[in-house]
Design a protein around this motif. Structure first.
Motif, PDB file in Angstrom:
ATOM      1  N   UNK A  94       5.821  -5.799  -9.385  1.00 49.71           N
ATOM      2  CA  UNK A  94       4.434  -5.722  -8.344  1.00 49.71           C
ATOM      3  C   UNK A  94       5.175  -5.641  -7.105  1.00 49.71           C
ATOM      4  N   UNK A  95       4.632  -4.295  -6.462  1.00 53.27           N
ATOM      5  CA  UNK A  95       5.143  -4.142  -5.047  1.00 53.27           C
ATOM      6  C   UNK A  95       4.141  -4.317  -4.042  1.00 53.27           C
ATOM      7  N   UNK A  96       4.701  -4.909  -2.875  1.00 48.58           N
ATOM      8  CA  UNK A  96       3.609  -5.445  -1.717  1.00 48.58           C
ATOM      9  C   UNK A  96       4.201  -4.528  -0.504  1.00 48.58           C
ATOM     10  N   UNK A  97       3.106  -3.895   0.218  1.00 43.53           N
ATOM     11  CA  UNK A  97       3.373  -3.164   1.327  1.00 43.53           C
ATOM     12  C   UNK A  97       2.439  -3.848   2.497  1.00 43.53           C
ATOM     13  N   UNK A  98       3.168  -3.835   3.677  1.00 43.67           N
ATOM     14  CA  UNK A  98       2.597  -4.318   4.940  1.00 43.67           C
ATOM     15  C   UNK A  98       2.987  -3.617   6.119  1.00 43.67           C
ATOM     16  N   UNK A  99       2.090  -3.403   6.958  1.00 47.63           N
ATOM     17  CA  UNK A  99       2.128  -2.618   8.238  1.00 47.63           C
ATOM     18  C   UNK A  99       1.731  -3.573   9.298  1.00 47.63           C
ATOM     19  N   UNK A 100       2.571  -4.339   9.914  1.00 48.60           N
ATOM     20  CA  UNK A 100       2.071  -5.421  10.945  1.00 48.60           C
ATOM     21  C   UNK A 100       1.429  -4.721  12.208  1.00 48.60           C
ATOM     22  N   UNK A 144      -0.191   5.787   5.421  1.00 47.92           N
ATOM     23  CA  UNK A 144       0.200   6.763   6.490  1.00 47.92           C
ATOM     24  C   UNK A 144      -1.381   7.522   6.574  1.00 47.92           C
ATOM     25  N   UNK A 145      -1.692   8.074   5.559  1.00 43.38           N
ATOM     26  CA  UNK A 145      -2.853   9.162   5.848  1.00 43.38           C
ATOM     27  C   UNK A 145      -4.185   8.425   6.169  1.00 43.38           C
ATOM     28  N   UNK A 146      -4.388   7.363   5.723  1.00 46.10           N
ATOM     29  CA  UNK A 146      -5.657   6.648   5.920  1.00 46.10           C
ATOM     30  C   UNK A 146      -5.865   5.925   6.997  1.00 46.10           C
ATOM     31  N   UNK A 147      -4.604   5.221   7.243  1.00 45.50           N
ATOM     32  CA  UNK A 147      -4.759   4.263   8.524  1.00 45.50           C
ATOM     33  C   UNK A 147      -3.888   4.761   9.623  1.00 45.50           C
ATOM     34  N   UNK A 148      -3.197   5.769   9.493  1.00 50.77           N
ATOM     35  CA  UNK A 148      -2.329   6.106  10.748  1.00 50.77           C
ATOM     36  C   UNK A 148      -0.975   5.427  10.692  1.00 50.77           C
ATOM     37  N   UNK A 149      -0.667   4.663   9.802  1.00 51.04           N
ATOM     38  CA  UNK A 149       0.727   3.947   9.721  1.00 51.04           C
ATOM     39  C   UNK A 149       1.778   4.800   9.936  1.00 51.04           C
ATOM     40  N   UNK A 150       2.940   4.342  10.681  1.00 50.69           N
ATOM     41  CA  UNK A 150       4.193   4.961  10.808  1.00 50.69           C
ATOM     42  C   UNK A 150       4.914   4.463   9.708  1.00 50.69           C
ATOM     43  N   UNK A 151       5.608   5.203   8.879  1.00 48.27           N
ATOM     44  CA  UNK A 151       6.277   5.037   7.872  1.00 48.27           C
ATOM     45  C   UNK A 151       7.390   4.084   8.002  1.00 48.27           C
ATOM     46  N   UNK A 152       7.898   4.111   9.278  1.00 48.98           N
ATOM     47  CA  UNK A 152       8.882   3.281  10.007  1.00 48.98           C
ATOM     48  C   UNK A 152       8.496   1.759   9.956  1.00 48.98           C
ATOM     49  N   UNK A 153       7.416   1.463  10.021  1.00 45.46           N
ATOM     50  CA  UNK A 153       6.900   0.348  10.347  1.00 45.46           C
ATOM     51  C   UNK A 153       6.269  -0.446   9.067  1.00 45.46           C
ATOM     52  N   UNK A 154       6.349   0.139   8.038  1.00 44.42           N
ATOM     53  CA  UNK A 154       5.912  -0.252   6.867  1.00 44.42           C
ATOM     54  C   UNK A 154       6.948  -1.194   6.146  1.00 44.42           C
ATOM     55  N   UNK A 155       6.622  -2.543   5.860  1.00 37.04           N
ATOM     56  CA  UNK A 155       7.664  -3.248   4.974  1.00 37.04           C
ATOM     57  C   UNK A 155       7.047  -3.381   3.457  1.00 37.04           C
ATOM     58  N   UNK A 156       8.282  -3.329   2.810  1.00 37.14           N
ATOM     59  CA  UNK A 156       8.070  -3.252   1.237  1.00 37.14           C
ATOM     60  C   UNK A 156       8.718  -4.330   0.553  1.00 37.14           C
ATOM     61  N   UNK A 157       8.207  -5.065  -0.144  1.00 40.33           N
ATOM     62  CA  UNK A 157       8.836  -6.092  -0.990  1.00 40.33           C
ATOM     63  C   UNK A 157       8.669  -5.990  -2.316  1.00 40.33           C
ATOM     64  N   UNK A 158       9.737  -6.026  -3.212  1.00 39.22           N
ATOM     65  CA  UNK A 158       9.495  -5.781  -4.704  1.00 39.22           C
ATOM     66  C   UNK A 158       9.681  -7.212  -5.379  1.00 39.22           C
ATOM     67  N   UNK A 159       8.580  -7.463  -6.233  1.00 35.64           N
ATOM     68  CA  UNK A 159       8.266  -8.967  -6.824  1.00 35.64           C
ATOM     69  C   UNK A 159       9.256  -8.997  -8.101  1.00 35.64           C
ATOM     70  N   UNK A 160       8.939 -10.091  -9.026  1.00 29.19           N
ATOM     71  CA  UNK A 160       9.771 -10.436  -9.854  1.00 29.19           C
ATOM     72  C   UNK A 160       9.417  -9.205 -11.099  1.00 29.19           C
ATOM     73  N   UNK A 161      10.582  -8.847 -11.680  1.00 32.44           N
ATOM     74  CA  UNK A 161      10.325  -7.636 -12.596  1.00 32.44           C
ATOM     75  C   UNK A 161      11.543  -7.770 -13.657  1.00 32.44           C
ATOM     76  N   UNK A 162      11.586  -6.829 -14.586  1.00 36.08           N
ATOM     77  CA  UNK A 162      12.830  -7.097 -15.392  1.00 36.08           C
ATOM     78  C   UNK A 162      13.909  -6.342 -14.910  1.00 36.08           C
ATOM     79  N   UNK A 163      15.133  -6.931 -14.890  1.00 36.85           N
ATOM     80  CA  UNK A 163      16.326  -6.347 -14.215  1.00 36.85           C
ATOM     81  C   UNK A 163      17.153  -5.427 -14.956  1.00 36.85           C
TER      82      UNK A 163
END
Length: 437
Positions: free
Chosen positions: A288-294, A322-341
């Motif tokens: 489960x991957x979460x993305x956030x642009x503050x 990026x295309x829908x909300x005008x986000x800058x890719x360098x502002x986007x934070x990404x967190x990878x959740x629990x998953x098989x290692x």
């Protein structure tokens, strides 16, 4: 072949004096009519207010003297509501792995019983119905052929049943401890509400689904109503509105749903800039991957299994922001959740080749028939190749254990569900995120 018989006497008067005779007649009918000897038999009766269940059950024991073959396989369940009775029996069916059930019940109860069944069970179970006709003096009893016509109960009755089920499930205690949510310090909590669930604090009782399972399917034994109650408890603990909750419709591909536009039939990524709307992605080995642009105040969630990882679902989610909300890719934070290692996850050699092409370090024991695969490393490499800053990605390469949200699901049966570990009837956790009002 019928594996259990359920006799529904719930609608009969609680003060019925001839209950012994009625039950004896029913047991005689079962012995004569059933194609298997001594199936499991469950009888549900209305519990009188203030009565003791044990004493009521023991009061029926004299009626069983002539049915020694059934005695050890028969359970009489008294309850205040049909929901409570059926849920109690469902637990016993699940413990015995029983799926084929015959229900013998008064004619007028059939349509209502089907509503209870539709809500409390899934397609794993098969039900047969036979009509029990009881004369007004309750001395005559016969099994009638099932009616050919199908009648839907009035909407009001359905709503009352739904309310009864909801209230009963809400009254059940948490299992396996309190509800626990993992959070990342990378995502600012003054702008976003987010977290990754663990398996504790819900009401799912089946071992591989216990206890905060958050996904229902026709192949599992947890119905939608139980998952909905688990979600309600999660929402209360996390602080979001369960009525404004959207989970991706998994296809193990790379389609992304832009909230507010036409919803695809299936998609593994979802993005929004709407405040107060919680979006989520499931995982039970898949990431489960979460993305956030503050900066632009937008967020996303993606389900990334090995197929979705290879198809680039995470970067597809980023590109949608990026295309829908005008986000800058360098502002986007990404967190990878629990998953098989990479410690546990294997794929056939042909599939492993694709990960080897991304980076040889994504594969261990490459020359074996089933190499170990690191889908997290592959996801990070693809995100960084797409412009996400390395410091804006949190995965298992982040060694601060106080902030570890990328546990291996297969290695931690006390904390997480795992398809790889638990088999077909596995539970599901989620990663969720929303923009605060």
């Amino acid at each position: 072949m019928v594996e259990a018989v359920l006799i529904d006497l719930f609608s009969l008067p609680a003060n019925l004096e001839n209950i012994h005779g009625l039950l004896c007649n029913m047991l005689q009918t079962i012995e004569k009519c059933c194609s298997i000897p001594a199936p499991f038999v469950y009888v549900i009766c209305r519990q009188r207010q203030g009565s003791e269940r044990r004493s009521e059950h023991e009061s029926l024991l004299p009626a069983l003297g002539d049915f020694q073959s059934l005695k050890k396989r028969l359970k009489v369940v008294y309850a205040l509501t049909t929901t409570a009775a059926l849920y109690t029996i469902k637990q016993q069916l699940d413990e015995k792995d029983i799926s084929i059930i015959k229900i013998i019940l008064p004619t007028l109860r059939k349509d209502l019983m089907k509503v209870y069944i539709d809500h409390l069970f899934t397609a794993v179970y098969q039900f047969e119905f036979e009509d029990l006709q009881v004369a007004s003096d309750c001395k005559n009893l016969q099994i009638a052929e099932p009616r050919s016509e199908e009648q839907m109960p009035p909407t009001q009755d359905v709503e009352l049943i739904q309310s009864e089920i909801r209230m009963y499930l809400e009254s059940l205690p948490n299992l396996k401890g309190e509800l626990t949510i993992l959070r990342s310090s990378l995502i600012p909590d003054d702008i976003f509400l987010h977290g990754f669930t663990t398996r504790t604090g819900g009401i799912s009782y089946i071992p591989t689904l216990s206890s905060c399972n958050l996904f229902s399917s026709s192949k599992r034994r947890d119905p939608q109503v139980v998952v909905k109650e688990n979600l309600r408890r999660l929402a209360n603990a996390a602080g979001f509105n369960p009525e404004a909750f959207h989970r991706v419709k998994v296809d193990h591909a790379n389609a992304v749903y832009i909230m507010g536009k036409t919803e695809p039939d299936s998609y593994d990524g979802i993005v929004t800039n709407q405040k107060g709307v919680t979006i989520a992605a499931p995982g039970a080995d898949c990431i489960p991957v979460l993305f956030a642009d503050p900066v632009k105040k937008a967020c996303g969630a993606a389900h990334s299994g090995w197929k979705g990882t290879l198809l680039g679902v995470s970067m597809a989610t980023v590109n949608s922001m990026v295309s829908e909300y005008g986000c800058n890719v360098k502002d986007i934070l990404v967190v990878l959740g629990p998953s098989v290692g990479p410690c546990c996850y294997k794929l056939p050699h042909e599939s492993a080749k694709e990960f080897h092409r991304i980076d040889p370090k994504c594969v261990r024991l490459f020359d074996s028939a089933s190499p170990y695969i690191d889908i997290r490393r592959a996801t990070r490499i693809l995100l960084e190749s797409g412009g996400i800053l390395p410091e804006n990605i949190q995965d298992d390469s982040v060694t601060d254990q106080d902030q570890n949200v990328t546990f291996c699901t297969a290695c931690h049966p006390d904390k997480f569900y795992s398809h790889f570990r638990d088999g077909t009837n596995f539970g599901t956790q989620i990663g969720f995120i929303s923009i605060k009002d």
